[in-house]
Scaffold this motif. Structure first.
Motif, PDB file in Angstrom:
ATOM      1  N   GLN A   1      -6.691  -7.423  -5.573  1.00 56.30           N
ATOM      2  CA  GLN A   1      -7.890  -6.627  -5.330  1.00 56.30           C
ATOM      3  C   GLN A   1      -8.949  -7.428  -4.576  1.00 56.30           C
ATOM      4  OE1 GLN A   1      -8.061  -5.050  -9.633  1.00 56.30           O
ATOM      5  NE2 GLN A   1      -8.976  -3.419  -8.454  1.00 56.30           N
TER       6      GLN A   1
ATOM      7  N   TYR B   1      -8.040  -7.646  -0.697  1.00 60.21           N
ATOM      8  CA  TYR B   1      -8.038  -6.407   0.081  1.00 60.21           C
ATOM      9  C   TYR B   1      -9.390  -5.735  -0.102  1.00 60.21           C
ATOM     10  CZ  TYR B   1      -3.035  -6.975   0.787  1.00 60.21           C
ATOM     11  OH  TYR B   1      -1.807  -7.460   1.156  1.00 60.21           O
TER      12      TYR B   1
ATOM     13  N   ASP C   1     -12.581  -2.801   0.470  1.00 62.24           N
ATOM     14  CA  ASP C   1     -12.712  -1.350   0.337  1.00 62.24           C
ATOM     15  C   ASP C   1     -13.197  -0.686   1.624  1.00 62.24           C
ATOM     16  OD1 ASP C   1     -15.295  -2.230   0.395  1.00 62.24           O
ATOM     17  OD2 ASP C   1     -15.829  -1.532  -1.603  1.00 62.24           O
TER      18      ASP C   1
ATOM     19  N   PRO D   1      -6.279  -0.854  -7.885  1.00 67.03           N
ATOM     20  CA  PRO D   1      -7.521  -0.296  -7.342  1.00 67.03           C
ATOM     21  C   PRO D   1      -7.494   1.234  -7.360  1.00 67.03           C
ATOM     22  CG  PRO D   1      -6.575  -1.950  -5.866  1.00 67.03           C
ATOM     23  CD  PRO D   1      -5.548  -1.652  -6.888  1.00 67.03           C
TER      24      PRO D   1
ATOM     25  N   ARG E   1      -7.903   0.761  -0.036  1.00 64.13           N
ATOM     26  CA  ARG E   1      -8.113  -0.651   0.294  1.00 64.13           C
ATOM     27  C   ARG E   1      -7.582  -0.931   1.696  1.00 64.13           C
ATOM     28  NH1 ARG E   1     -11.561  -2.644  -3.377  1.00 64.13           N
ATOM     29  NH2 ARG E   1     -10.698  -4.752  -3.290  1.00 64.13           N
ATOM     30  N   TYR E   2      -8.093  -2.050   2.256  1.00 64.47           N
ATOM     31  CA  TYR E   2      -7.736  -2.418   3.625  1.00 64.47           C
ATOM     32  C   TYR E   2      -7.415  -3.898   3.699  1.00 64.47           C
ATOM     33  CZ  TYR E   2      -9.751   2.075   4.927  1.00 64.47           C
ATOM     34  OH  TYR E   2     -10.029   3.419   5.035  1.00 64.47           O
TER      35      TYR E   2
ATOM     36  N   TYR F   1      -2.500   3.041  -7.762  1.00 69.83           N
ATOM     37  CA  TYR F   1      -3.338   2.751  -6.594  1.00 69.83           C
ATOM     38  C   TYR F   1      -3.797   4.050  -5.965  1.00 69.83           C
ATOM     39  CZ  TYR F   1      -4.438   1.608  -1.728  1.00 69.83           C
ATOM     40  OH  TYR F   1      -5.058   1.524  -0.505  1.00 69.83           O
TER      41      TYR F   1
END
Length: 497
Positions: free
Chosen positions: A151, A154, A156, A384, A388-389, A417
């Motif tokens: 988390q 990665y 948001d 998450p 996410r990116y 997720y």
């Protein structure tokens, strides 16, 4: 994680072999940003290779004395050609082919002379999607620890500025309150005595169960049923993945008065039974699952491993999926009650003890001749809840691929997720060539559970119509005793009673 290694962490190093590596992994599917260049993945791979200075534990090499791990030694610079690799496939969106490559990458163990992790970028030349297979040694942390790092690595929101990969990210350390020496010794001695008492209580209750004095307790170790999926763990893996709508799982759990974990346990149990039935396996006993329990206190952020793994009896003797769910709810809550009655350390040491016996059988290559601890390992790790990116690439899904437990079986792990349960499945390939039917069975089993509350005529033998015959196991001549089942009318009458 400090440079010191806990005893539980050390066991993952000591018990590792080429047949049964002790790393955990994830298969991540990502989508490139709009207007990405054809060589986007190659450029991303080259960019992250520039981060050759890692933070703990990703910079740690295990120091051993006479083969026994003692601590992690930090490296100033990493060999990024080893840690970050690039692969090209014909079509990333071909899920079955991607599973084959993932299984091949998952079966090999990590170089023990280097920090124990790797990132594998997987691309093609025609899709806007790409994949990452990332693996980390289990001694670095358990599922809760690794997901927390995931988390942090990665974001948001998409970004092209200030991107730092997970191994180079700063992770703030929580300051622990220091206690006085005398107080620390007194508390430690008290905790040790209470843990010993809890261990004695656990074994006393198991003895009472074994002698039928009080059968209501968690299962006796090594009660698992032998199947084509259990036995001696050997090199070679087969992998599959599947998605389940977690909002639907939560909705069903409310309707059925069950936890989300119990809904998943029942779906997986039905799916595994159906998969084994394809090869002549029906049983006069229930299957068992190994269930990891997170032993951290609420809010605890420590690294490393802090888990216990205990067996849970699954369902048997009922073809009605709802009745199987009620069986699993009862069995699951018996184990949860036992866990709450004991200190976390007692359950952790109990896990080490029974797993040690399994490891001894594995090292002596006797696992084919004894009952397994369990048939399935099922674990659920919250991930998450929002999108996410990775830099400016959108993370579509993240499937955990775990290690094999002594005695084999199938390992089923999921991460929730963005409202979806991403399920990763792995087992040895010595008797099966594909787990794709099993993935479909999980979906069908869950859908049947949704319908069965309003339709008592549904029967778990009815799932499996979507599976192609060429996906079945290469073992097709093993026949076990067929269990008795009643017709649908009789089953409905029993439900009403």
């Amino acid at each position: 994680m400090s440079n010191n290694i806990t005893f539980l962490d050390k066991t993952f190093w000591i018990t590792e072999s080429e047949d049964n590596p002790k790393h955990v992994a994830s298969l991540q599917l990502l989508e490139m940003p709009d207007g990405a260049a054809p060589d986007y993945v190659e450029q991303l791979c080259q960019e992250v290779r520039q981060f050759d200075h890692a933070n703990s534990p990703f910079n740690g090499v295990v120091k051993c004395v006479l083969g026994f791990p003692t601590k992690l030694i930090a490296l100033d610079k990493l060999d990024m050609q080893y840690h970050v690799q690039l692969h090209e496939v014909e079509d990333v969106t071909d899920r079955e082919s991607l599973h084959v490559l993932t299984a091949k990458l998952h079966e090999t163990w990590l170089d023990r002379d280097k920090p124990l992790w790797q990132y594998h970028f997987i691309r093609d030349n025609k899709s806007t999607q790409f994949a990452i297979y990332a693996k980390v040694h289990h001694m670095y942390g358990d599922g809760a620890t690794l997901i927390r790092w995931f988390q942090a690595g990665y974001l948001d929101h998409p970004t092209t500025e200030g991107f730092v990969p997970v191994w180079a990210s700063d992770r703030p350390k929580r300051k622990e309150r220091k206690q006085g020496l005398v107080k620390s010794i007194m508390l430690g001695a008290f905790e040790f005595v209470m843990v010993i008492l809890d261990m004695l209580f656990i074994f006393l209750r198991l003895l009472m169960k074994l002698t039928y004095i009080n059968p209501v307790y968690m299962p006796i170790p090594f009660s698992g049923t032998k199947t084509l999926l259990t036995g001696q763990v050997k090199k070679g893996r087969v992998v599959s993945t599947v998605d389940l709508d977690f909002d639907r799982i939560k909705a069903l759990s409310r309707r059925a008065r069950a936890s989300a974990n119990e809904i998943l346990l029942c779906s997986f149990d039905i799916g595994v039974h159906r998969f084994l039935k394809d090869h002549g396996h029906t049983f006069k006993k229930a299957l068992y699952t190994n269930m990891p329990i997170n032993l951290r206190k609420p809010g605890e952020q420590t690294g490393g491993n802090k888990i216990a793994i205990v067996p849970v009896r699954l369902a048997h003797g009922k073809n009605d999926p709802y009745l199987r769910l009620r069986q699993i709810i009862e069995n699951h809550r018996i184990v949860k009650w036992a866990a709450k009655r004991s200190r976390p350390a007692a359950f952790s040491y109990y896990t080490l003890l029974i797993q040690s016996y399994g490891l001894i059988f594995e090292m002596l290559r006797l696992s084919d001749f004894v009952r397994p601890i369990a048939n399935i390992l099922i674990s659920n790790v919250p991930g998450p809840s929002n999108q996410r990116y990775l830099k400016d690439s959108k993370l579509l899904s993240c499937y955990p691929i775990s290690t094999m437990t002594p005695g084999g079986g199938v390992n089923i792990t999921l991460i929730t997720y963005a409202g979806v349960a991403n399920v990763g499945i792995v087992c040895c390939d010595k008797n099966v060539k594909s787990l794709e039917p099993l993935s479909l069975y999980f979906v069908e089993a869950f859908e049947m559970l949704e319908k069965c509350i309003d339709d008592p005529s549904l029967n778990i033998d009815d799932i499996g119509e979507k599976v192609r015959e060429d996906n079945l196991s290469i073992v097709d001549d093993i026949v076990f005793h067929e269990e008795n089942s009643c017709d649908p009318i009789e089953k409905v009458n029993k439900r009403e009673q």
